[in-house]
Design an enzyme around this catalytic site. Structure first.
Site: not given
Ligand SMILES: NC(=O)c1ccc[n+]([C@@H]2O[C@H](COP(=O)([O-])OP(=O)(O)OC[C@H]3O[C@@H](n4cnc5c(N)ncnc54)[C@H](OP(=O)(O)O)[C@@H]3O)[C@@H](O)[C@H]2O)c1
Length: 243
Positions: A164
């Site tokens: 990651y």
């Molecule tokens: N939440 C935090 O605190 C945080 C902090 C810093 C950065 N981020 C970043 O924010 C972004 C969104 O994450 P989130 O926190 O919202 O997590 P999340 O709710 O788990 O969402 C992840 C998203 O990515 C999609 N995804 C994952 N693997 C995939 C694949 N193989 N093909 C297509 N789509 C895929 C998932 O869709 P499907 O499962 O439907 O495919 C889902 O829509 C990420 O890049 C993460 O690194 C999050």
């Protein structure tokens, strides 16, 4: 009270990855509310369809659903997608790369190699390939915008964050190159968002003991993306949410 983002993306076509839940879904909803036609990409078709229903019920532009597995898609698949977007819209005004994979939290000496490759495929390789395929469409827009999603781990890797942290650092380098490469292009602008801890599946998978109620909802970060996708965005901006 009027929302300051109302109409900010009227008539734009914005592709959002990770649109099925979490930050991506919040951004997709905010883009639709700001007047954009959203191309919503993720694997989970049911969640994409629920998103489409909500957008249409709100009287916002009907989204285009793009079921895709970023772990498995090839350059040919991305070319096909870009071809469809070209036929339908002739351009792409914004690409928000939000989909992300966490992988596992474990020390590098025993980090699972297959998981490592899968995380890089989603967080880095798909970002490059999708952006490459969409580049001519972004160039065809009067205001093409690319927004990537980083993480604090891209700036300071802590032990056990494995693929990651390494993949987000690679994406950060790509963001810096993209921004530098379009610096003299008045139409294209590239931005990055560094979300703080937000209440999503990815965050709760990383920290299972966290009380979700203590985390902010992903909707709070959506206006930052709308701004970076909008007319006034400045190239090279990194929008960092306070932790
Ligand atoms: N939440 C935090 O605190 C945080 C902090 C810093 C950065 N981020 C970043 O924010 C972004 C969104 O994450 P989130 O926190 O919202 O997590 P999340 O709710 O788990 O969402 C992840 C998203 O990515 C999609 N995804 C994952 N693997 C995939 C694949 N193989 N093909 C297509 N789509 C895929 C998932 O869709 P499907 O499962 O439907 O495919 C889902 O829509 C990420 O890049 C993460 O690194 C999050």
């Amino acid at each position: 009270m009027t929302d300051p983002l109302d109409g900010a993306l009227a008539g734009r076509v914005i592709l959002v990855t990770g649109a099925s839940r979490g930050i991506g879904q919040a951004v997709a909803r905010a883009c639709a509310a700001a007047g954009a036609t959203v191309v919503a990409a993720a694997r989970n078709v049911r969640e994409l369809e629920a998103f489409a229903d909500a957008v249409e019920d709100a009287g916002q532009p009907a989204p285009v659903l793009l079921p895709i597995n970023l772990e498995a898609a090839s350059a040919d698949d991305y070319a096909t997608i870009a071809g469809h977007l070209d036929e339908r819209f002739g351009r792409l005004d914004g690409l928000a790369l939000i989909a992300g994979a966490l992988g596992e939290l474990s020390p590098l000496p025993i980090y699972d190699a297959v998981t490592w490759a899968r995380v890089f495929q989603v967080n880095v390789h798909s970002a490059l390939l999708l952006t490459q395929a969409c580049w001519p469409l972004l160039r065809a827009s009067e205001h093409g915008r690319l927004v990537v999603t980083l993480a604090e781990e891209a700036f300071a890797a802590k032990p056990n964050w494995g693929a990651y942290a390494a993949s987000k650092a690679a994406l950060r380098a790509m963001f810096e190159m993209w921004a530098a490469e379009v610096a003299n292009d008045p139409a294209l602008r590239v931005g990055a968002v560094v979300p703080g801890p937000l209440r999503t599946r990815l965050r709760l998978n990383a920290f299972p003991a966290l009380d979700p109620a203590r985390l902010a909802v992903p909707e709070i970060i959506a206006p930052a993306y709308v701004e970076l996708l909008g007319a006034a965005a400045r190239n090279g901006t990194v929008w960092r949410q306070a932790a």
